[in-house]
Design a protein around this motif. Structure first.
Motif, PDB file in Angstrom:
ATOM      1  N   GLU A  66       0.825  -1.215   0.000  1.00 48.27           N
ATOM      2  CA  GLU A  66       0.000   0.000   0.000  1.00 48.27           C
ATOM      3  C   GLU A  66       0.854   1.258   0.000  1.00 48.27           C
ATOM      4  O   GLU A  66       0.332   2.364  -0.216  1.00 48.27           O
ATOM      5  CB  GLU A  66      -0.957   0.015   1.200  1.00 48.27           C
ATOM      6  N   ASN A  67       2.162   1.111   0.232  1.00 46.65           N
ATOM      7  CA  ASN A  67       3.067   2.259   0.194  1.00 46.65           C
ATOM      8  C   ASN A  67       3.630   2.508  -1.195  1.00 46.65           C
ATOM      9  O   ASN A  67       4.504   3.355  -1.377  1.00 46.65           O
ATOM     10  CB  ASN A  67       4.225   2.059   1.171  1.00 46.65           C
ATOM     11  N   GLN A  71      -0.395   0.167  -5.248  1.00 46.10           N
ATOM     12  CA  GLN A  71      -1.095  -0.425  -4.106  1.00 46.10           C
ATOM     13  C   GLN A  71      -1.057  -1.953  -4.142  1.00 46.10           C
ATOM     14  O   GLN A  71      -1.826  -2.617  -3.442  1.00 46.10           O
ATOM     15  CB  GLN A  71      -2.558   0.058  -4.054  1.00 46.10           C
ATOM     16  N   LYS A 142      13.072   4.890  -1.662  1.00 47.71           N
ATOM     17  CA  LYS A 142      13.111   4.161  -0.389  1.00 47.71           C
ATOM     18  C   LYS A 142      14.450   3.450  -0.208  1.00 47.71           C
ATOM     19  O   LYS A 142      14.961   3.342   0.916  1.00 47.71           O
ATOM     20  CB  LYS A 142      11.945   3.177  -0.307  1.00 47.71           C
ATOM     21  N   ASP A 180       7.953   9.574   1.811  1.00 48.90           N
ATOM     22  CA  ASP A 180       6.647   9.534   2.472  1.00 48.90           C
ATOM     23  C   ASP A 180       5.855  10.819   2.281  1.00 48.90           C
ATOM     24  O   ASP A 180       4.681  10.899   2.656  1.00 48.90           O
ATOM     25  CB  ASP A 180       6.792   9.209   3.962  1.00 48.90           C
TER      26      ASP A 180
END
Length: 332
Positions: A66-67, A71, A142, A180
């Motif tokens: 979901e990040n 999704q 990330k 984020d």
């Protein structure tokens, strides 16, 4: 290969499992008898920072689907994606990125994902080429944040004039960016009603053209198409940009799609009627998967809202080669 395919996930997973097993070296089994296993301190720490860095770089962490922009909706059920920190050799490879060549930028991003990412379908290993193009950029961010510690993972991006809507306000010159803070593009209801949770794709029923299946492109599929386009350009051959743009959305699995097959597939799409081409083009454009390259921050001067485009003044190279200003207190 056609744009209308049957999604047989069990067969697909079995194909992935066989592909993985075929690439593993056969190990010679030797019987040994240990008289003393000794004592192992699994919580041992080391004073050498380089040893600690290498140890941490070997650790993979799970990224909740979901990040990601997709999704996880277009991967088989039970898919897991894990990442680790980039190592020095991988950073060196990324550092020679050619900022003037879009293909090299894409290739370097893909390289980082290929080295630092694992994907599993349940317990069956997959391939990095199964990852969606739209998820790749977030995974790169990330991975960067996992690679650099002590504040070095932060990237400063400039605040342009007019970012604050308060008249006469003079906001801060820059803000810190992190993954984020990215916002995902909102799904378009026009196309989302055709999402098939079983086949994990868009399955669109039409009056005149039957069922049309569209798939958000994977790294593997776009790589094949990009390589074909590059080959055509090197040979001074014309490429129909519109057809090449649609093509990746009609192919589900890169494993059954090669550069040699691109021409025949392009020829097939060229045989569509004007009405079908226009319909599929519109449908493809309605697939909203990705991120908004704009973040929201609070204005330090007036407390209002800043809308700031995500840019990298020092180029994509700065993602893994921090600038002097990003090194914080490293310099004495």
């Amino acid at each position: 290969v056609t744009g209308v395919q049957t999604c047989a996930l069990p067969i697909y997973e079995e194909q992935v499992r066989k592909e993985f097993e075929s690439t593993q070296p056969k190990e010679e089994v030797k019987e040994t008898v240990a008289s003393d296993l000794g004592k192992v301190n699994v919580n041992q720490t080391y004073e050498d920072p380089e040893i600690n860095r290498i140890k941490s770089s070997m650790d993979y962490i799970n990224i909740p689907l979901e990040n990601l922009p997709s999704q996880g909706r277009f991967y088989p059920e039970g898919t897991r994606i894990l990442i680790r920190a980039a190592r020095v050799g991988e950073i060196r490879e990324f550092s020679i990125i050619n900022e003037e060549d879009p293909k090299d930028i894409r290739d370097k991003m893909t390289y980082i994902v290929s080295q630092c990412t694992k994907i599993y379908y349940g317990n069956t290993p997959g391939h990095y080429k199964d990852i969606l193009e739209d998820d790749r950029i977030v995974l790169v961010f990330k991975i960067r944040e996992l690679t650099f510690v002590d504040g070095q993972s932060s990237i400063k991006i400039p605040v342009p004039e007019g970012a604050c809507q308060t008249p006469g306000c003079h906001p801060q010159e820059s803000v810190y960016f992190s993954s984020d803070k990215l916002e995902f593009i909102k799904p378009n209801e026009k196309i989302e009603k055709y999402y098939d949770s079983v086949e994990r794709c868009y399955r669109i029923q039409t009056k005149r053209f039957g069922t049309i299946k569209l798939y958000p492109p994977t790294i593997g599929v776009t790589t094949v198409v990009a390589d074909w386009i590059r080959e055509q350009q090197l040979n001074d051959k014309k490429v129909d940009a519109a057809l090449a743009d649609i093509l990746p959305y009609t192919i589900r699995d890169w494993r059954t799609f090669t550069v040699n097959q691109v021409f025949s597939k392009i020829t097939e799409l060229a045989g569509w009627s004007t009405e079908k081409f226009a319909l599929v083009l519109r449908l493809k454009d309605e697939i909203n998967i990705g991120v908004e390259f704009e973040i929201t921050e609070v204005c330090s001067s007036c407390g209002g809202e800043l809308r700031i485009p995500v840019t990298f003044p020092d180029g994509f190279r700065s993602l893994f080669v921090p600038t002097i200003s990003d090194l914080g207190d490293e310099l004495l």
